[in-house]
Write a protein that holds these residues in place. Structure first.
Motif, PDB file in Angstrom:
ATOM      1  N   LYS A 148       3.244   4.412 -10.443  1.00 32.06           N
ATOM      2  CA  LYS A 148       1.828   4.178 -10.140  1.00 32.06           C
ATOM      3  C   LYS A 148       1.528   2.691 -10.217  1.00 32.06           C
ATOM      4  CE  LYS A 148       1.341   8.637  -9.991  1.00 32.06           C
ATOM      5  NZ  LYS A 148       1.190   9.346  -8.693  1.00 32.06           N
ATOM      6  N   GLN A 149       0.513   2.253  -9.465  1.00 34.94           N
ATOM      7  CA  GLN A 149       0.189   0.832  -9.414  1.00 34.94           C
ATOM      8  C   GLN A 149      -0.733   0.396 -10.547  1.00 34.94           C
ATOM      9  OE1 GLN A 149      -1.320   0.229  -5.372  1.00 34.94           O
ATOM     10  NE2 GLN A 149       0.625  -0.694  -4.799  1.00 34.94           N
ATOM     11  N   ASN A 150      -1.798   1.129 -10.780  1.00 34.62           N
ATOM     12  CA  ASN A 150      -2.836   0.690 -11.699  1.00 34.62           C
ATOM     13  C   ASN A 150      -2.551   1.185 -13.123  1.00 34.62           C
ATOM     14  OD1 ASN A 150      -5.153  -0.507 -12.617  1.00 34.62           O
ATOM     15  ND2 ASN A 150      -6.521   1.073 -11.855  1.00 34.62           N
ATOM     16  N   VAL A 151      -1.496   0.636 -13.725  1.00 31.11           N
ATOM     17  CA  VAL A 151      -1.145   0.955 -15.105  1.00 31.11           C
ATOM     18  C   VAL A 151      -0.825  -0.347 -15.833  1.00 31.11           C
ATOM     19  CG1 VAL A 151      -0.226   3.219 -14.472  1.00 31.11           C
ATOM     20  CG2 VAL A 151       1.319   1.258 -14.642  1.00 31.11           C
ATOM     21  N   GLU A 152      -0.923  -0.310 -17.151  1.00 32.17           N
ATOM     22  CA  GLU A 152      -0.581  -1.468 -17.982  1.00 32.17           C
ATOM     23  C   GLU A 152       0.411  -1.020 -19.062  1.00 32.17           C
ATOM     24  OE1 GLU A 152      -3.943  -3.458 -19.589  1.00 32.17           O
ATOM     25  OE2 GLU A 152      -4.960  -3.688 -17.665  1.00 32.17           O
ATOM     26  N   LEU A 153       1.662  -1.316 -18.827  1.00 28.81           N
ATOM     27  CA  LEU A 153       2.719  -0.970 -19.773  1.00 28.81           C
ATOM     28  C   LEU A 153       3.499  -2.238 -20.120  1.00 28.81           C
ATOM     29  CD1 LEU A 153       4.172   2.291 -18.131  1.00 28.81           C
ATOM     30  CD2 LEU A 153       2.366   2.120 -19.859  1.00 28.81           C
ATOM     31  N   ALA A 154       3.785  -2.426 -21.408  1.00 26.59           N
ATOM     32  CA  ALA A 154       4.494  -3.625 -21.825  1.00 26.59           C
ATOM     33  C   ALA A 154       5.349  -3.320 -23.041  1.00 26.59           C
ATOM     34  CB  ALA A 154       3.503  -4.741 -22.152  1.00 26.59           C
ATOM     35  N   HIS A 155       6.371  -4.165 -23.252  1.00 27.61           N
ATOM     36  CA  HIS A 155       7.189  -3.991 -24.455  1.00 27.61           C
ATOM     37  C   HIS A 155       7.732  -5.328 -24.934  1.00 27.61           C
ATOM     38  CE1 HIS A 155      11.323  -4.656 -22.972  1.00 27.61           C
ATOM     39  NE2 HIS A 155      10.967  -4.028 -21.868  1.00 27.61           N
ATOM     40  N   GLU A 156       8.021  -5.373 -26.237  1.00 31.43           N
ATOM     41  CA  GLU A 156       8.706  -6.493 -26.865  1.00 31.43           C
ATOM     42  C   GLU A 156       9.859  -5.920 -27.677  1.00 31.43           C
ATOM     43  OE1 GLU A 156       5.997  -8.670 -29.280  1.00 31.43           O
ATOM     44  OE2 GLU A 156       4.675  -9.238 -27.616  1.00 31.43           O
ATOM     45  N   ALA A 157      11.002  -6.590 -27.625  1.00 26.69           N
ATOM     46  CA  ALA A 157      12.154  -6.098 -28.380  1.00 26.69           C
ATOM     47  C   ALA A 157      12.977  -7.275 -28.873  1.00 26.69           C
ATOM     48  CB  ALA A 157      13.010  -5.178 -27.514  1.00 26.69           C
ATOM     49  N   SER A 158      13.487  -7.145 -30.100  1.00 24.07           N
ATOM     50  CA  SER A 158      14.341  -8.197 -30.646  1.00 24.07           C
ATOM     51  C   SER A 158      15.272  -7.599 -31.693  1.00 24.07           C
ATOM     52  CB  SER A 158      13.503  -9.313 -31.273  1.00 24.07           C
ATOM     53  OG  SER A 158      12.827  -8.857 -32.425  1.00 24.07           O
ATOM     54  N   VAL A 159      16.487  -8.126 -31.742  1.00 21.68           N
ATOM     55  CA  VAL A 159      17.458  -7.779 -32.783  1.00 21.68           C
ATOM     56  C   VAL A 159      18.083  -9.086 -33.256  1.00 21.68           C
ATOM     57  CG1 VAL A 159      19.609  -6.596 -33.328  1.00 21.68           C
ATOM     58  CG2 VAL A 159      17.951  -5.500 -31.820  1.00 21.68           C
ATOM     59  N   GLY A 160      18.156  -9.287 -34.557  1.00 18.95           N
ATOM     60  CA  GLY A 160      18.716 -10.530 -35.076  1.00 18.95           C
ATOM     61  C   GLY A 160      19.150 -10.382 -36.516  1.00 18.95           C
ATOM     62  N   LYS A 161      19.451 -11.516 -37.138  1.00 18.52           N
ATOM     63  CA  LYS A 161      19.859 -11.539 -38.528  1.00 18.52           C
ATOM     64  C   LYS A 161      18.904 -12.427 -39.312  1.00 18.52           C
ATOM     65  CE  LYS A 161      22.916 -15.549 -38.287  1.00 18.52           C
ATOM     66  NZ  LYS A 161      24.250 -16.100 -38.659  1.00 18.52           N
ATOM     67  N   ILE A 162      19.024 -12.393 -40.629  1.00 15.06           N
ATOM     68  CA  ILE A 162      18.225 -13.272 -41.473  1.00 15.06           C
ATOM     69  C   ILE A 162      18.746 -14.700 -41.307  1.00 15.06           C
ATOM     70  CG2 ILE A 162      17.589 -13.855 -43.845  1.00 15.06           C
ATOM     71  CD1 ILE A 162      17.844 -10.914 -44.552  1.00 15.06           C
ATOM     72  N   GLY A 163      17.850 -15.626 -41.025  1.00 16.79           N
ATOM     73  CA  GLY A 163      18.247 -17.017 -40.839  1.00 16.79           C
ATOM     74  C   GLY A 163      18.626 -17.696 -42.143  1.00 16.79           C
ATOM     75  N   ASP A 164      19.648 -18.546 -42.084  1.00  6.47           N
ATOM     76  CA  ASP A 164      20.071 -19.266 -43.288  1.00  6.47           C
ATOM     77  C   ASP A 164      18.952 -20.121 -43.849  1.00  6.47           C
ATOM     78  OD1 ASP A 164      22.577 -18.157 -43.038  1.00  6.47           O
ATOM     79  OD2 ASP A 164      23.415 -19.869 -41.949  1.00  6.47           O
ATOM     80  N   GLU A 165      18.120 -20.679 -42.945  1.00  8.97           N
ATOM     81  CA  GLU A 165      17.043 -21.543 -43.408  1.00  8.97           C
ATOM     82  C   GLU A 165      16.004 -20.767 -44.220  1.00  8.97           C
ATOM     83  OE1 GLU A 165      16.074 -19.985 -39.338  1.00  8.97           O
ATOM     84  OE2 GLU A 165      17.811 -20.917 -40.322  1.00  8.97           O
ATOM     85  N   GLU A 166      15.789 -19.484 -43.882  1.00  9.10           N
ATOM     86  CA  GLU A 166      14.857 -18.668 -44.656  1.00  9.10           C
ATOM     87  C   GLU A 166      15.384 -18.441 -46.067  1.00  9.10           C
ATOM     88  OE1 GLU A 166      12.932 -15.341 -42.186  1.00  9.10           O
ATOM     89  OE2 GLU A 166      14.841 -15.691 -41.177  1.00  9.10           O
ATOM     90  N   ILE A 167      16.682 -18.128 -46.173  1.00 10.90           N
ATOM     91  CA  ILE A 167      17.302 -17.922 -47.486  1.00 10.90           C
ATOM     92  C   ILE A 167      17.246 -19.216 -48.299  1.00 10.90           C
ATOM     93  CG2 ILE A 167      19.454 -17.406 -48.686  1.00 10.90           C
ATOM     94  CD1 ILE A 167      18.365 -14.952 -47.407  1.00 10.90           C
ATOM     95  N   GLU A 168      17.612 -20.331 -47.668  1.00 10.98           N
ATOM     96  CA  GLU A 168      17.640 -21.610 -48.372  1.00 10.98           C
ATOM     97  C   GLU A 168      16.251 -22.019 -48.848  1.00 10.98           C
ATOM     98  OE1 GLU A 168      19.439 -24.193 -45.538  1.00 10.98           O
ATOM     99  OE2 GLU A 168      21.449 -23.290 -45.754  1.00 10.98           O
ATOM    100  N   TYR A 169      15.234 -21.743 -48.029  1.00 15.24           N
ATOM    101  CA  TYR A 169      13.875 -22.106 -48.422  1.00 15.24           C
ATOM    102  C   TYR A 169      13.460 -21.350 -49.684  1.00 15.24           C
ATOM    103  CZ  TYR A 169       8.794 -22.389 -48.416  1.00 15.24           C
ATOM    104  OH  TYR A 169       7.480 -22.579 -48.792  1.00 15.24           O
ATOM    105  N   LEU A 170      13.701 -20.051 -49.711  1.00 19.13           N
ATOM    106  CA  LEU A 170      13.318 -19.255 -50.877  1.00 19.13           C
ATOM    107  C   LEU A 170      14.146 -19.636 -52.101  1.00 19.13           C
ATOM    108  CD1 LEU A 170      12.826 -15.764 -49.179  1.00 19.13           C
ATOM    109  CD2 LEU A 170      11.044 -17.266 -50.087  1.00 19.13           C
TER     110      LEU A 170
END
Length: 369
Positions: free
Chosen positions: A302-324
């Motif tokens: 159909k033409q008149n629809v609004e469908l969207a998505h976001e997706a991500s897969v990753g790891k914990i960044g070293d900078e996040e660990i180092e900051y904490l």
């Protein structure tokens, strides 16, 4: 059947508490607890709501069988066939009557106590016009259970103007195989919200609920919070089919693997115009052996629809660990804080009691990471 007759141990009751279930809790508006095939508790203290074993509902109302197998095809797979061929259906029947609004949740629990048990249940939920109901469904087994099956058929019907939130928290033993088969029909201006939480080791879980929004301005949201330790295989998908003008569907998925496998196929399908939907699927990999396969799908001609998505897969960044760690936190504590924040999904419209149960389950899981 009484709790004493099935001999629930302290450990059993603690496992039930881990999934938000309190035995003989008079503060609840309603409670249904099934241990293996034995009903431990059926209790209801609320006007306008019916809660009973499904077998009793079939005997009491001749129309209940019209709802059974209306949304789930008994020929779908070997698990649905097994449930269809069961001569003594277990599970519950819940109906909230027209115009009644219940804000404190009913609780339901399916618990496996016997090793090699095949627990098969069929549930029917009906929210009549302009009603409101919240359900917490806690499923668990004793840690001493070496093997077991849980097969659950759940068919849910939301009539015009109704609201239903359905929160599932699972805490099975490592040798248990779990096969829920769920489908939901959403009527005009009705709103369905599902929250699925699985954070402990389990041999295999496979579930992919389907929501049919068949009424104008109907809404549905599927939330899932998944944590897969080593030796855990989770297949947790979901689909929302937008079949009426003004329909809205949202699917939100948070997945973390700590060595286990997670497959998360989700789909929004628009069969008519003037509908909308959004998917957000985010994954976090903590160990090299872990795997996340996220596959969001948008489907429409159909033409008149609004469908969207976001997706991500990753790891914990070293900078996040180092900051904490620079703030005096150990590496282990830093990882736990980051994972906790990732899984901290605040669900709009969910009663505080249910949000607290989800937060508690996340906290317990992270502590054992």
């Amino acid at each position: 059947m009484s709790e004493e007759r099935v001999n629930l141990s302290k450990e059993d009751k603690e496992k039930m508490l881990n999934v938000g279930i309190k035995t003989k809790n008079k503060k609840n508006t309603g409670s249904y607890i099934l241990v293996d095939d034995d009903i431990v508790e059926v209790d209801l203290n609320l006007e306008g709501v019916e809660l009973m074993p499904i077998k009793m509902a079939i005997e009491k109302y001749d129309w209940v069988e019209e709802y059974m197998w209306k949304l789930v095809d008994p020929e779908k797979d070997k698990y649905t066939k097994m449930a269809y061929e069961d001569d003594e259906p277990k599970g519950y029947f819940i109906r909230v009557k027209k115009g009644h609004k219940v804000t404190f949740p009913l609780q339901a629990c399916f618990y496996i106590k016997a090793t090699r048990k095949e627990q098969v249940v069929h549930n029917i939920l009906i929210a009549e016009e302009d009603s409101e109901l919240h359900i917490i469904n806690g499923c668990a087994s004793g840690n001493y259970v070496k093997e077991g099956y849980h097969i659950g058929i759940t068919e849910t019907f939301l009539k015009k103007g109704s609201f239903l939130s359905y929160t599932m928290i699972h805490d099975w033993a490592p040798g248990v195989i779990v096969r829920p088969r769920s489908a939901i029909e959403v009527g005009e201006n009705a709103h369905y919200m599902s929250n699925y939480v699985s954070l402990k080791e389990v041999k295999s879980t496979e579930t992919s609920p389907v929501v049919y929004i068949n009424g104008k301005d109907g809404k549905a949201r599927l939330n899932s919070i998944l944590f897969a330790p080593e030796k855990t295989d989770l297949f947790v998908g979901g689909k929302i089919q937008l079949n009426a003008e003004g329909a809205r569907g949202d699917i939100i998925s948070r997945t973390v693997t700590n060595g286990g496998d997670i497959t998360a196929p989700v789909e929004l399908e628009a069969t008519v115009e003037e509908v909308s939907g959004f998917m957000e699927c985010n994954g976090l990999i903590l160990e090299k052996e872990g795997r996340i396969y996220s596959s969001p799908s948008l489907n429409s001609n159909k033409q008149n629809v609004e469908l969207a998505h976001e997706a991500s897969v990753g790891k914990i960044g070293d900078e996040e660990i180092e900051y904490l760690m620079s703030r005096g936190i150990s590496e282990e504590q830093a990882r736990s804080l980051i994972v906790h924040g990732f899984l901290d999904l605040k669900i709009k419209g969910l009663p505080e009691f249910l949000q607290n149960q989800i937060d508690t389950a996340v906290n317990q899981s992270i502590k054992g990471m």
